[in-house]
Design a protein around this motif. Structure first.
Motif, PDB file in Angstrom:
ATOM      1  N   SER A 198      37.188  59.187  64.129  1.00  0.00           N
ATOM      2  CA  SER A 198      38.474  58.853  63.915  1.00  0.00           C
ATOM      3  C   SER A 198      39.022  58.211  65.135  1.00  0.00           C
ATOM      4  CB  SER A 198      38.990  60.641  63.603  1.00  0.00           C
ATOM      5  OG  SER A 198      39.222  60.602  62.835  1.00  0.00           O
ATOM      6  N   ARG A 199      40.142  57.633  64.962  1.00  0.00           N
ATOM      7  CA  ARG A 199      40.865  57.342  65.934  1.00  0.00           C
ATOM      8  C   ARG A 199      42.354  57.970  66.242  1.00  0.00           C
ATOM      9  NH1 ARG A 199      43.913  52.587  61.953  1.00  0.00           N
ATOM     10  NH2 ARG A 199      43.063  54.161  60.818  1.00  0.00           N
TER      11      ARG A 199
ATOM     12  N   ASN B 194      44.316  60.624  58.817  1.00  0.00           N
ATOM     13  CA  ASN B 194      44.119  60.463  57.345  1.00  0.00           C
ATOM     14  C   ASN B 194      42.285  59.794  58.044  1.00  0.00           C
ATOM     15  OD1 ASN B 194      44.857  58.466  58.370  1.00  0.00           O
ATOM     16  ND2 ASN B 194      46.182  57.519  56.883  1.00  0.00           N
ATOM     17  N   ASP B 195      42.031  59.857  59.182  1.00  0.00           N
ATOM     18  CA  ASP B 195      40.425  59.093  59.732  1.00  0.00           C
ATOM     19  C   ASP B 195      39.266  60.005  58.519  1.00  0.00           C
ATOM     20  OD1 ASP B 195      41.453  56.687  59.992  1.00  0.00           O
ATOM     21  OD2 ASP B 195      40.495  56.765  62.208  1.00  0.00           O
TER      22      ASP B 195
ATOM     23  N   TYR C  12      33.334  53.395  52.272  1.00  0.00           N
ATOM     24  CA  TYR C  12      33.680  53.117  53.526  1.00  0.00           C
ATOM     25  C   TYR C  12      34.623  54.241  54.248  1.00  0.00           C
ATOM     26  CZ  TYR C  12      33.590  48.298  52.764  1.00  0.00           C
ATOM     27  OH  TYR C  12      33.000  46.432  52.552  1.00  0.00           O
TER      28      TYR C  12
ATOM     29  N   ASN D  74      36.750  53.274  56.171  1.00  0.00           N
ATOM     30  CA  ASN D  74      37.868  53.478  56.451  1.00  0.00           C
ATOM     31  C   ASN D  74      37.643  51.398  56.120  1.00  0.00           C
ATOM     32  OD1 ASN D  74      39.940  54.359  57.934  1.00  0.00           O
ATOM     33  ND2 ASN D  74      38.781  54.208  59.506  1.00  0.00           N
TER      34      ASN D  74
END
Length: 213
Positions: free
Chosen positions: A99-100, A105-106, A203, A205
């Motif tokens: 996640s970033r 919420n990634d 996906y 994202n």
């Protein structure tokens, strides 16, 4: 991006409350994002990179993952970023994704799976013992994989998508609905049932939509 099963998995850890305040158990869950099938899980009394390594290695073996086939997504927790897990993934030829930074919420598929678990009517506020929690999880994941008709899967179950023939299953169900419509169209509001389809791609994202003009 996943267009088929065993291409992208996501994994995370959530807490299950024990009987006493401050006591909780760690539930590790590995999910295939295309089929939403829980390919592996483990309940433990601690978060540990070596337990995560064991779970991931066994899950890849059980699912017959080949080198270069899979990407594994996770957030930036200590176990997820550990050298132990990183070394295992390199050994197995599994790509990794995280996640970033500072984005909560990634890891949406894992978060949604945990929400489904904890909003299950049978989910207790607390578990009396670890054995009780493990029994609940075992029964829950059998139900989730095999009996939970998922709205993101055209109301198929994760097992039907992961191990079955979703095209044939959807076609057979659609034919059943059409036959029911012919017998009693008012039951459907006089709207002919549509053939539900699975997403072509899934996906972590989704790509941003370009603005017209």
């Amino acid at each position: 991006l996943a267009v088929s099963i065993r291409e992208v998995w996501t994994w995370d850890i959530t807490f299950l409350k024990g009987q006493e305040r401050g006591v909780h158990y760690y539930l590790y869950v590995v999910l295939d994002i295309y089929s939403r099938y829980v390919v592996g899980w483990m309940l433990a009394d601690r978060e540990c990179q070596h337990l995560a390594e064991q779970l991931l290695q066994e899950t890849c073996k059980n699912q017959k993952i080949r080198e270069g086939q899979l990407c594994l997504h996770a957030d930036r927790g200590a176990s997820m970023k550990s050298k132990t897990v990183e070394t295992l993934l390199l050994k197995l030829g599994v790509a990794k994704s995280h996640s970033r930074p500072h984005v909560s919420n990634d890891n949406p598929f894992s978060e949604a799976a945990f929400k489904t678990l904890k909003y299950c009517p049978a989910f207790p506020e607390r578990f009396g013992a670890m054995a009780e929690a493990e029994l609940f999880c075992r029964e829950y994941f059998v139900w989730y994989n095999g009996s939970h008709h998922h709205t993101g899967l055209a109301l198929l179950t994760p097992a039907q998508v992961h191990y079955g023939d979703p095209v044939a299953l959807r076609a057979a169900r659609h034919q059943t609905l059409l036959s029911a419509y012919e017998r009693c169209p008012s039951r459907f509001g006089y709207r002919v049932p549509r053939l539900e389809v699975l997403p072509l791609a899934v996906y972590i994202n989704p790509p941003a939509k370009s603005k017209a003009g």
